[in-house]
Design an enzyme around this catalytic site. Structure first.
Site, short mmCIF file in Angstrom:
data_model
loop_
_atom_site.label_atom_id
_atom_site.label_comp_id
_atom_site.label_asym_id
_atom_site.label_seq_id
_atom_site.Cartn_x
_atom_site.Cartn_y
_atom_site.Cartn_z
N LEU A 144 0.83 -1.26 -0.10
CA LEU A 144 0.05 -0.08 -0.07
C LEU A 144 0.91 1.17 -0.05
O LEU A 144 1.88 1.34 0.44
CB LEU A 144 -0.79 0.01 1.40
CG LEU A 144 -2.23 -0.91 1.21
CD1 LEU A 144 -2.87 -0.52 2.66
CD2 LEU A 144 -2.90 -0.57 0.13
N ASP A 145 0.54 2.31 -0.72
CA ASP A 145 1.15 3.47 -0.53
C ASP A 145 1.20 3.93 0.92
O ASP A 145 0.68 3.62 1.72
CB ASP A 145 0.19 4.85 -1.13
CG ASP A 145 0.33 4.53 -2.70
OD1 ASP A 145 1.24 3.87 -3.17
OD2 ASP A 145 -0.44 5.27 -3.22
N ARG A 146 2.41 4.68 1.21
CA ARG A 146 2.74 5.28 2.35
C ARG A 146 1.48 5.95 3.22
O ARG A 146 1.41 5.73 4.26
CB ARG A 146 3.80 5.86 2.46
CG ARG A 146 4.38 6.33 3.88
CD ARG A 146 5.75 7.09 3.99
NE ARG A 146 5.54 8.39 3.36
CZ ARG A 146 5.29 9.50 3.81
NH1 ARG A 146 4.99 9.50 5.18
NH2 ARG A 146 5.20 10.82 3.50
N LEU A 147 0.83 6.69 2.43
CA LEU A 147 -0.07 7.59 2.92
C LEU A 147 -1.29 6.78 3.02
O LEU A 147 -2.36 7.62 3.61
CB LEU A 147 -0.31 8.70 2.12
CG LEU A 147 0.97 9.51 1.93
CD1 LEU A 147 0.67 11.06 0.88
CD2 LEU A 147 1.57 10.06 3.43
N THR A 148 -1.73 5.76 2.40
CA THR A 148 -2.93 4.98 2.38
C THR A 148 -2.93 3.93 3.58
O THR A 148 -1.96 3.39 3.92
CB THR A 148 -3.13 4.22 1.03
OG1 THR A 148 -2.93 5.45 0.13
CG2 THR A 148 -4.28 3.55 1.09
#
Length: 316
Positions: A144-148
């Protein structure tokens, strides 16, 4: 056809849950010696590389220090640990949703990268789980993206990792995401968005271009309210970089808290965990390729802009 030389096991132990770096010298690579090659290949600088050789920190498959003047030999494997970057701890817990002898499913918080990369090494879900669970061979089946925030699947046994990764590659995992974004009464939903997305190396944002679609997302409006916000259900049929963020932005309803879409925002200081991206990997469902069990996991997290918008907007 010439068979590729198998990769030997790492002769160095993990450090803080992070594997050592492995380098294989390619055919025709630059440099007459191992030292010359690494100076040209790595971005650490010749002084750093020379210091590592002097300290015996660069080793071969037998675990012995490799001398700096070792002649360049294509196919030679080297291992070393990079000096870890200074990282601000991500002050949110990793929630274990499921754990058995084959897999671990966690509910990842915003701001925590899935695997070590760049400036995020020890403060990643993989490294933290290896330390907290005491499972050094744990590996990520996807990212997953870091911000998600939301659900991520990890594998316990390295020999089984490929089977779980294949599920994602072959789109055999049902994934549902939740997002908070502006509500547009003129936007007809549900709809399936199809486009071609490209992400160029070194460029922060992905973009849509003309051509055969490689990205597919079904977008549904779960509910909306009087303050102009909507809660959306997103079902990706593909897994292009930033796909959900790009598609929501293209529909004119960019996800709240997105620092890249529609415009790239100024970088925030390290340790600024305010106003997280309002995107959550809510559901993962698949048939286990090893046990045959049908799994369905659901995140227990809530998106702050929906549950308490004023607090989210104020960065509380």
């Amino acid at each position: 056809m010439r068979r590729r030389r198998p990769v030997p096991p790492a002769p160095l132990p993990q450090r803080d849950g992070v594997d050592p770096v492995r380098v294989r010298l390619p055919a025709g690579g630059p440099g007459a010696t191992v030292r010359d090659h690494l100076v040209q290949r790595l971005s650490a600088g010749d002084g750093v590389v020379d210091g590592m050789f002097a300290a015996g920190l660069i080793v071969g498959a037998d675990g012995r220090a490799v001398p700096a003047d070792t002649p360049y030999a294509p196919g030679l494997f080297l291992w070393f640990h990079r000096e870890p970057p200074a990282e601000v701890p991500v002050p949110f817990p990793l929630e274990i949703v499921h754990r058995d002898e084959h897999i671990v499913v966690v509910d990842k918080p915003h701001f925590l990268a899935t695997t070590p990369r760049g400036a995020h090494v020890a403060q990643t879900a993989l490294a933290r789980l290896r330390r907290e669970l005491g499972v050094p061979e744990l590996g990520a089946a996807h990212r997953l993206d870091r911000l998600t925030a939301g659900l991520v699947l990890f594998t316990v046994r390295p020999e089984e990792r490929g089977a779980y990764q294949t599920l994602f590659r072959d789109r055999l995992v049902h994934k549902e995401y939740e997002a908070v974004a502006p509500y547009d009464p003129g936007l007809e939903l549900p709809r399936t968005v199809r486009s071609r997305i490209v992400k160029e190396r070194g460029v922060l944002t992905a973009r849509e271009v003309e051509g055969e679609p490689n990205a597919l997302t079904r977008v549904e409006l779960a509910e909306h309210r009087a303050d102009g916000l909507g809660r959306y259900r997103l079902l990706p049929g593909t897994g292009q970089t930033h796909q959900l963020r790009v598609h929501m932005n293209a529909l004119g309803v960019p996800i709240l808290g997105d620092p890249l879409y529609p415009e790239v925002a100024a970088p925030v200081p390290a340790g600024d965990f305010r106003r997280p991206l309002q995107l959550l990997a809510r559901t993962l469902a698949f048939t286990d390729p090893v046990t045959g069990v049908a799994h369905r996991f659901t995140s227990g997290r809530a998106l702050g802009a929906w549950t308490a918008y004023e607090d989210w907007a104020a960065g509380q």
